[in-house]
Motif scaffolding. Structure first.
Motif, PDB file in Angstrom:
ATOM      1  N   ALA A  15       0.827  -1.208   0.000  1.00 55.76           N
ATOM      2  CA  ALA A  15       0.000   0.000   0.000  1.00 55.76           C
ATOM      3  C   ALA A  15       0.864   1.262   0.000  1.00 55.76           C
ATOM      4  O   ALA A  15       0.600   2.213  -0.748  1.00 55.76           O
ATOM      5  CB  ALA A  15      -0.932  -0.006   1.210  1.00 55.76           C
ATOM      6  N   ILE A  16       1.911   1.275   0.813  1.00 53.47           N
ATOM      7  CA  ILE A  16       2.775   2.457   0.900  1.00 53.47           C
ATOM      8  C   ILE A  16       3.522   2.664  -0.415  1.00 53.47           C
ATOM      9  O   ILE A  16       3.676   3.793  -0.890  1.00 53.47           O
ATOM     10  CB  ILE A  16       3.760   2.307   2.078  1.00 53.47           C
ATOM     11  CG1 ILE A  16       2.981   2.288   3.399  1.00 53.47           C
ATOM     12  CG2 ILE A  16       4.785   3.429   2.075  1.00 53.47           C
ATOM     13  CD1 ILE A  16       3.842   2.032   4.613  1.00 53.47           C
ATOM     14  N   SER A  17       3.982   1.574  -1.021  1.00 53.38           N
ATOM     15  CA  SER A  17       4.705   1.672  -2.298  1.00 53.38           C
ATOM     16  C   SER A  17       3.821   2.288  -3.372  1.00 53.38           C
ATOM     17  O   SER A  17       4.228   3.220  -4.085  1.00 53.38           O
ATOM     18  CB  SER A  17       5.178   0.282  -2.736  1.00 53.38           C
ATOM     19  OG  SER A  17       6.038  -0.296  -1.786  1.00 53.38           O
ATOM     20  N   MET A  18       2.600   1.754  -3.518  1.00 54.73           N
ATOM     21  CA  MET A  18       1.697   2.255  -4.555  1.00 54.73           C
ATOM     22  C   MET A  18       1.292   3.692  -4.287  1.00 54.73           C
ATOM     23  O   MET A  18       1.215   4.517  -5.213  1.00 54.73           O
ATOM     24  CB  MET A  18       0.461   1.350  -4.640  1.00 54.73           C
ATOM     25  CG  MET A  18       0.759  -0.044  -5.133  1.00 54.73           C
ATOM     26  SD  MET A  18      -0.724  -1.012  -5.474  1.00 54.73           S
ATOM     27  CE  MET A  18      -1.501  -1.039  -3.856  1.00 54.73           C
ATOM     28  N   PHE A  19       1.043   4.021  -3.021  1.00 54.13           N
ATOM     29  CA  PHE A  19       0.625   5.377  -2.680  1.00 54.13           C
ATOM     30  C   PHE A  19       1.741   6.372  -2.994  1.00 54.13           C
ATOM     31  O   PHE A  19       1.498   7.435  -3.587  1.00 54.13           O
ATOM     32  CB  PHE A  19       0.249   5.452  -1.198  1.00 54.13           C
ATOM     33  CG  PHE A  19      -0.241   6.805  -0.778  1.00 54.13           C
ATOM     34  CD1 PHE A  19      -1.578   7.141  -0.927  1.00 54.13           C
ATOM     35  CD2 PHE A  19       0.626   7.758  -0.261  1.00 54.13           C
ATOM     36  CE1 PHE A  19      -2.035   8.396  -0.556  1.00 54.13           C
ATOM     37  CE2 PHE A  19       0.182   9.011   0.111  1.00 54.13           C
ATOM     38  CZ  PHE A  19      -1.160   9.332  -0.032  1.00 54.13           C
ATOM     39  N   MET A  28      -5.869  12.632  -3.252  1.00 56.25           N
ATOM     40  CA  MET A  28      -5.680  11.831  -2.047  1.00 56.25           C
ATOM     41  C   MET A  28      -6.873  11.987  -1.106  1.00 56.25           C
ATOM     42  O   MET A  28      -7.398  11.006  -0.580  1.00 56.25           O
ATOM     43  CB  MET A  28      -4.389  12.253  -1.336  1.00 56.25           C
ATOM     44  CG  MET A  28      -4.131  11.515  -0.021  1.00 56.25           C
ATOM     45  SD  MET A  28      -2.619  12.071   0.806  1.00 56.25           S
ATOM     46  CE  MET A  28      -3.085  13.756   1.254  1.00 56.25           C
ATOM     47  N   SER A  83      -9.777   8.901  -0.745  1.00 58.34           N
ATOM     48  CA  SER A  83      -9.829   8.289   0.587  1.00 58.34           C
ATOM     49  C   SER A  83     -11.241   8.351   1.144  1.00 58.34           C
ATOM     50  O   SER A  83     -11.766   7.363   1.676  1.00 58.34           O
ATOM     51  CB  SER A  83      -8.855   9.001   1.533  1.00 58.34           C
ATOM     52  OG  SER A  83      -7.535   8.889   1.065  1.00 58.34           O
ATOM     53  N   LEU A  87      -6.264   0.322   2.809  1.00 57.27           N
ATOM     54  CA  LEU A  87      -5.077   1.065   2.388  1.00 57.27           C
ATOM     55  C   LEU A  87      -4.653   0.684   0.976  1.00 57.27           C
ATOM     56  O   LEU A  87      -4.240   1.540   0.179  1.00 57.27           O
ATOM     57  CB  LEU A  87      -3.926   0.807   3.370  1.00 57.27           C
ATOM     58  CG  LEU A  87      -3.951   1.625   4.668  1.00 57.27           C
ATOM     59  CD1 LEU A  87      -2.845   1.158   5.605  1.00 57.27           C
ATOM     60  CD2 LEU A  87      -3.798   3.118   4.376  1.00 57.27           C
ATOM     61  N   ILE A  88      -4.754  -0.619   0.665  1.00 58.82           N
ATOM     62  CA  ILE A  88      -4.408  -1.075  -0.685  1.00 58.82           C
ATOM     63  C   ILE A  88      -5.356  -0.458  -1.715  1.00 58.82           C
ATOM     64  O   ILE A  88      -4.929   0.006  -2.773  1.00 58.82           O
ATOM     65  CB  ILE A  88      -4.449  -2.614  -0.757  1.00 58.82           C
ATOM     66  CG1 ILE A  88      -3.281  -3.204   0.039  1.00 58.82           C
ATOM     67  CG2 ILE A  88      -4.390  -3.102  -2.205  1.00 58.82           C
ATOM     68  CD1 ILE A  88      -3.316  -4.711   0.153  1.00 58.82           C
ATOM     69  N   SER A 116      -4.643   3.264  -2.090  1.00 58.63           N
ATOM     70  CA  SER A 116      -3.407   3.413  -2.850  1.00 58.63           C
ATOM     71  C   SER A 116      -3.631   3.124  -4.329  1.00 58.63           C
ATOM     72  O   SER A 116      -3.036   3.781  -5.204  1.00 58.63           O
ATOM     73  CB  SER A 116      -2.330   2.476  -2.297  1.00 58.63           C
ATOM     74  OG  SER A 116      -2.073   2.741  -0.938  1.00 58.63           O
ATOM     75  N   MET A 125      -4.897   5.998  -6.066  1.00 58.12           N
ATOM     76  CA  MET A 125      -3.878   7.017  -6.314  1.00 58.12           C
ATOM     77  C   MET A 125      -3.008   6.616  -7.503  1.00 58.12           C
ATOM     78  O   MET A 125      -2.627   7.456  -8.327  1.00 58.12           O
ATOM     79  CB  MET A 125      -2.983   7.189  -5.080  1.00 58.12           C
ATOM     80  CG  MET A 125      -3.612   7.943  -3.938  1.00 58.12           C
ATOM     81  SD  MET A 125      -3.970   9.682  -4.335  1.00 58.12           S
ATOM     82  CE  MET A 125      -2.327  10.318  -4.633  1.00 58.12           C
ATOM     83  N   LEU A 126      -2.691   5.324  -7.594  1.00 58.69           N
ATOM     84  CA  LEU A 126      -1.799   4.850  -8.650  1.00 58.69           C
ATOM     85  C   LEU A 126      -2.480   4.842 -10.017  1.00 58.69           C
ATOM     86  O   LEU A 126      -1.873   5.208 -11.031  1.00 58.69           O
ATOM     87  CB  LEU A 126      -1.300   3.448  -8.306  1.00 58.69           C
ATOM     88  CG  LEU A 126      -0.287   2.829  -9.269  1.00 58.69           C
ATOM     89  CD1 LEU A 126       1.021   3.609  -9.237  1.00 58.69           C
ATOM     90  CD2 LEU A 126      -0.043   1.365  -8.924  1.00 58.69           C
TER      91      LEU A 126
END
Length: 434
Positions: free
Chosen positions: A25-29, A49, A53, A287-288, A291, A294-295
């Motif tokens: 999730a953090i990587s994609m975000f 964002m 969300s 979160l996934i 994200s 966002m991606l």
């Protein structure tokens, strides 16, 4: 710098973050936010964002995620999942490889409660592996069957994988749930057939267990009836149109909680543990999804999905050849990437191609989810293999991978059958809609 070049840099950065084990999730975000900032401006990235969300967090459809997860967790802490295994063991445990087959059946039952492959592998590993060790099962079979059986959690409804696919592609969650029933049962049969063949070729892999009396079989089966009734009611309710998927998740979770309380197995402390675990898992899924939203706009701005889609659609081959190429890509990516990450990365690219080719999106969803399952037991990342390793600490990782290999080929055969006969996936959802 062109949008295509920025997109390529973003994709390479995403792969790099995943390789060094930054959470999906953090990587994609991070890549999505930075990419939109680079192609537009900081205000656009901040605005997206906030809006995405809120939109996802307020989506009524996603209520099925925490409720079905809670249903599975309560079933686990109250011992209901163990009852499914006990019933299967009492009926078929006396046959050669019967304990392994009972484990697969138990995984299927738990999958129909939790919708989680990792939870299925972890729970059934704790319940069944000690029994298989006690009856001198080869540890390749005992660990392999738990790792492979756990993958049923992402295919047999309610499946978290189907929920995420539905959100990403705007498809019906109910139709996807029903589309997974027959393929899930087919894969279950393939796993049991694999166990039978292995134990026929090598009798020492799975010795026969003790016989049980008719009264013992009856008692164990009666003990599992409440759980089976909840599964049949929730899935049957969706099929007949009595419940929507959201309503079915609420009914299922409520009934499991009531049954656990009436059995005297659900205490405040155990319910708190189940609820806390459900919140953590739900937050991870949310979160996934956030994200992903966002991606996906970042990838759309780069025009990479449309370029790849036009290239695939323009190939001088038939739709089935392109489908085969897409599935082959998933099989290769499954060796390195986590399943949900693959879904989020590839859907903006592949789904427009599938619709342009006129292929059924529900059928495609089943095929994709099955290939994600195969990634769960594919080296070197195979998540379920490492889950089983955490339970069977004394079994070398190489033996676990050797144990899951026959089941991986059984899944590949199932995938081929589902590609050739799409009616298997579409029968129930088409019946429901008609």
């Amino acid at each position: 710098m062109s949008g295509e070049l920025v997109g390529l840099i973003g994709i390479l950065a995403l792969f790099g973050l995943l390789i060094i084990r930054v959470p999906v999730a953090i990587s994609m975000f991070a890549v999505g936010f930075a990419g939109i900032w680079a192609l537009r401006d900081l205000k656009s990235a901040m605005s997206l964002m906030a809006s995405e969300s809120f939109t996802l967090a307020s989506s009524a459809e996603l209520v099925v995620v925490p409720l079905f997860i809670l249903m599975g967790n309560v079933a686990s802490v109250t011992g209901m999942s163990a009852r499914l295994y006990d019933a299967a063991y009492a009926i078929i445990g006396r046959f050669r490889g019967g304990l392994a087959s009972a484990t697969v059946l138990g995984c299927a039952g738990f999958a129909a409660l939790s919708g989680s492959s990792v939870a299925s592998a972890l729970t059934m590993g704790k319940v069944s592996m000690a029994e298989m060790d006690r009856f001198n099962y080869d540890n390749r079979l005992s660990t392999g069957v738990v790792a492979a059986g756990g993958t049923l959690g992402i295919l047999i409804p309610p499946s978290t994988g189907f929920v995420i696919y539905a959100i990403l592609t705007q498809q019906s969650i109910g139709r996807l749930f029903l589309a997974g029933v027959l393929p899930g049962l087919l894969l279950l049969a393939m796993f049991i057939a694999t166990i039978a063949v292995l134990c026929w070729l090598r009798p020492g892999f799975g010795p026969a267990g003790p016989r049980t009396t008719i009264s013992e079989k009856t008692r164990k089966l009666v003990g599992a009836l409440p759980v089976l009734a909840v599964v049949i009611l929730t899935i049957g309710g969706i099929y007949t149109g009595i419940f929507s998927p959201v309503e079915a998740s609420a009914v299922g979770a409520g009934l499991i909680i009531v049954i656990g309380a009436l059995m005297g197995k659900l205490t405040l402390s155990s319910f708190w543990a189940a609820a806390k675990d459900s919140v953590v898992t739900t937050a991870t899924v949310m979160l996934i999804l956030i994200s992903a939203h966002m991606l996906n706009p970042f990838l759309a701005l780069t025009h990479i999905p449309s370029l790849v889609g036009d290239f695939l659609a323009g190939l001088d081959v038939g739709p089935m050849a392109i489908l085969g190429l897409i599935l082959l890509t998933y099989l290769v990516l499954g060796c390195f990437l986590e399943g949900f990450a693959m879904l989020v990365l590839t859907m903006p690219i592949y789904f427009p191609v599938i619709t342009q080719l006129g292929l059924d999106p529900i059928w495609f969803g089943v095929l994709v989810v099955l290939t994600l399952e195969m990634g769960l037991i594919s080296p070197p990342v195979g998540v379920n293999v490492f889950i089983v390793k955490s339970v069977a600490k004394d079994v070398p990782l190489g033996r676990i991978f050797a144990g899951v290999t026959p089941f991986w080929f059984a899944m590949l055969l199932t995938l081929v059958v589902l590609v050739i006969f799409p009616q298997i996936s579409l029968l129930l959802p088409n019946t429901m809609m008609n």
